[in-house]
Motif scaffolding. Structure first.
Motif, short mmCIF file in Angstrom:
data_model
loop_
_atom_site.label_atom_id
_atom_site.label_comp_id
_atom_site.label_asym_id
_atom_site.label_seq_id
_atom_site.Cartn_x
_atom_site.Cartn_y
_atom_site.Cartn_z
N ILE A 479 41.62 123.53 110.40
CA ILE A 479 40.99 122.42 111.12
C ILE A 479 40.80 121.26 110.15
N TYR A 480 41.30 120.08 110.57
CA TYR A 480 41.22 118.86 109.74
C TYR A 480 40.41 117.80 110.47
N ASP A 481 39.84 116.88 109.71
CA ASP A 481 39.30 115.68 110.35
C ASP A 481 40.43 114.67 110.51
N GLY A 484 42.64 113.60 107.64
CA GLY A 484 43.53 114.56 107.02
C GLY A 484 42.86 115.51 106.05
N ASP A 485 41.57 115.43 105.90
CA ASP A 485 40.86 116.34 105.00
C ASP A 485 40.59 117.68 105.70
N LEU A 486 40.80 118.78 104.95
CA LEU A 486 40.58 120.10 105.51
C LEU A 486 39.10 120.34 105.75
N VAL A 487 38.76 120.75 106.94
CA VAL A 487 37.37 121.09 107.27
C VAL A 487 37.11 122.58 107.02
N VAL A 488 37.97 123.44 107.55
CA VAL A 488 37.80 124.88 107.39
C VAL A 488 39.13 125.55 107.66
N GLY A 516 32.62 115.06 116.88
CA GLY A 516 33.72 114.12 116.77
C GLY A 516 35.05 114.79 116.97
N PRO A 517 36.12 114.00 117.01
CA PRO A 517 37.46 114.55 117.19
C PRO A 517 37.95 115.24 115.91
N LEU A 518 38.65 116.33 116.10
CA LEU A 518 39.22 117.10 115.00
C LEU A 518 40.64 117.51 115.36
N VAL A 519 41.38 117.95 114.36
CA VAL A 519 42.76 118.38 114.57
C VAL A 519 42.86 119.86 114.19
N ALA A 520 43.43 120.66 115.10
CA ALA A 520 43.64 122.09 114.85
C ALA A 520 45.14 122.34 114.69
N PHE A 538 41.24 117.96 119.37
CA PHE A 538 40.19 118.38 120.30
C PHE A 538 38.88 117.72 119.93
N LEU A 539 37.96 117.73 120.87
CA LEU A 539 36.64 117.16 120.66
C LEU A 539 35.67 118.29 120.32
N PHE A 540 35.05 118.18 119.15
CA PHE A 540 34.02 119.15 118.76
C PHE A 540 32.65 118.55 119.10
#
Length: 542
Positions: A479-481, A484-488, A516-520, A538-540
């Motif tokens: 999961i990225y913000d 482009g930074d890795l969240v988890v 906020g929006p995130l990228v999986a 997706f929206l978290f």
């Protein structure tokens, strides 16, 4: 028989005996005493011997200590013979044996102490009793046979134990100890026998109120933890002057517990509902002292009748059976009362509520799906009504699962789906087994096409659904913000072709992620080294 020799130490001075005379011009012997005036040389460690102590006022050239039989003529043993002694305290021990080392017979024995000075002789006798007969006791009776202190509505009782005592003397020491079965310890209820006069029959009594500190009357405190239902002991112990001991133990049956009674069929708690009333109700009752009576009452609109159910015994338990079908005819709840009694008498009541119920419950309502689903497991939700206990869930007319609704009418149950359209229905079942009509039907479309599917919005502990064409070795979910930074980074190694990966909403540092929006990005790795990747925004929303 009563012992016929004297229980006393006799000290006397003989002016002339056996050819010698007592002190002529001055006293040599003084303060003669025995540790035990009665001995019992039986090897038990108590009063097996006695120590004679005396004072020599002057030095003596010859000291004799001789044991005579009760006739003061026959010599039994010589303890000291013609020995010189200095002035002062002196002593000698007699162990109750003759000169051959044999224990003497039971009788009184006279021990001569003779001191010969330079110009005078002094002598004295002390009498020692040899007692080898232990006092004896036996229990004659215990009344009542079953003692139930502080039993409501029962006349106050006295616990009485009768003993017979013989081979005793009025000087013997005796008492009756009270011993609990829980720990075998003595309770402070020890009794003496008043006016004890030797051989005879005696009764020891405990009034019921003496047990109040240990077994309070109902509503006046908790019982002593050492007092339990069971067999107690009243132990009489008697000891004579020679430390011979006798005892007798009475066993006291204390009934401190009501009987146990239980229904075994039909089983369950609370109100038991039936569409068809069972033919009978079965149960058992038990008490350590036995069951004297089992009675029952039918709660009937026109009568409250008392009856004895059919009973039979197996081992030490009473089993019973009471007819039901012909006694419960109206559609309502009936209370059936059972009562078991023991000989004390203590009673235990048991109430069973049986309900005749032929009313069909209303059908449940199933919630429709939000749209096409991509997981083969669908969480079906809905609501039950009335006395519904279970909701039976069917897919395409075939039962697939059940949801328990007796406590909470709103239910949620995971149901397996087949690819394509799935018709789900439910029926309500109440505690009596009545089944409702069919519920509303909902159609759930399951699309197993490959892809990454995410709830909208995604909340903590929701799951990412990943559908694959074949089972993978591993699925990696990153999961990225939007920068482009890795969240988890998450991982699944279940080798399932449709894994579901949960996320708790925390980043790799275990800090909460903001809304906020995130990228999986899901990457499936296969055994042949190939990979499949999916990417979704997706929206978290925590």
């Amino acid at each position: 028989m009563t012992k016929n020799f004297r229980y006393a130490a006799i000290l006397f001075i003989l002016p002339c005996i056996l050819g010698f005379s007592s002190r002529a011009s001055g006293q040599i012997l003084s303060i003669i005493k025995a540790d035990f005036s009665t001995i019992s040389p039986n090897g038990d460690g108590s009063n097996d011997s006695t120590k004679l102590t005396y004072t020599l006022l002057d030095s003596v050239v010859s000291l004799d200590v001789i044991v005579f039989d009760s006739d003061t003529v026959s010599v039994v043993d010589t303890l000291i013979s013609g020995e010189p002694r200095s002035a002062g305290l002196d002593s000698v021990i007699w162990n109750g044996e003759d000169s051959l080392g044999v224990v003497v017979a039971e009788d009184s024995y006279h021990i001569l102490i003779r001191a010969q000075g330079i110009s005078e002789t002094d002598s004295a006798f002390i009498t020692i009793i040899v007692d080898l007969t232990a006092p004896k006791a036996q229990v004659l009776s215990v009344n009542p046979g079953i003692f139930a202190p502080n039993l409501p509505d029962v006349v106050e009782e006295t616990l009485r134990v009768s003993f017979r005592i013989w081979d005793s003397s009025e000087k013997d020491d005796l008492g009756v100890a009270f011993i609990t079965p829980k720990s075998g310890e003595e309770i402070s209820l020890k009794k003496d026998i008043p006016d004890f006069a030797g051989d005879g029959d005696y009764e020891v009594r405990w009034d019921e109120d003496e047990f109040d500190p240990f077994i309070p009357p109902p509503g006046q405190g908790q019982p002593d933890s050492r007092f339990i239902d069971g067999i107690y002991q009243a132990k009489l112990e008697i000891k004579d002057d020679g430390a011979n001991k006798g005892s007798a133990t009475a066993f006291l049956n204390f009934d401190l517990k009501a009987p146990s009674i239980e229904i075994t069929d039909p089983s369950g708690t609370g109100t038991l509902s039936f569409r068809v009333i069972p033919d009978s109700i079965l149960g058992w009752a038990y008490d350590r002292n036995g069951i004297t009576e089992i009675m029952m009452w039918y709660d009937h609109p026109t009568s409250d009748s008392l009856e004895a159910p059919v009973q039979w015994t197996k081992n030490d338990t009473i089993f019973f059976s009471a007819p039901l079908a012909d006694s419960i005819v109206e559609e309502r709840a009936y209370t059936i009362k059972f009562r078991a009694s023991d000989p004390a008498p203590r009673e235990k009541a048991l109430f069973v509520t049986i309900k005749l119920d032929t009313t069909v419950p209303p059908p449940p309502v199933l919630d429709p799906p939000a749209g096409v689903v991509h997981s083969r497991i669908y969480t079906l939700t809905g609501e039950a009504f009335g006395d519904t206990k279970w909701v039976r869930i069917s897919r395409g007319g075939t039962l697939v699962d059940s949801a328990f609704t007796q406590i909470e009418p709103l239910f949620a149950r995971d149901v397996p789906l087949e690819a394509g359209s799935n018709s789900l229905t439910g029926r309500a079942v109440d505690g009596a087994g009545n089944v409702s009509t069919i519920s509303n039907a909902i159609t759930v479309v399951y699309d197993p096409s490959p892809g990454l599917f995410i709830p909208t919005p995604f909340r903590p502990n929701d799951k990412f659904q990943i559908n694959l064409a074949q089972p993978p070795v591993r699925v990696l979910l990153k999961i990225y913000d939007l920068g482009g930074d890795l969240v988890v980074s998450l991982e699944d190694r279940s080798a399932s072709a449709d894994p579901m990966i949960p996320w708790d909403g925390l980043n790799g540092e275990r800090d909460a992620v903001k809304r906020g929006p995130l990228v999986a990005v899901a990457i499936a790795e296969y055994a042949d080294g190939s990979k499949t990747a999916f990417r979704e925004i997706f929206l978290f929303d925590p």
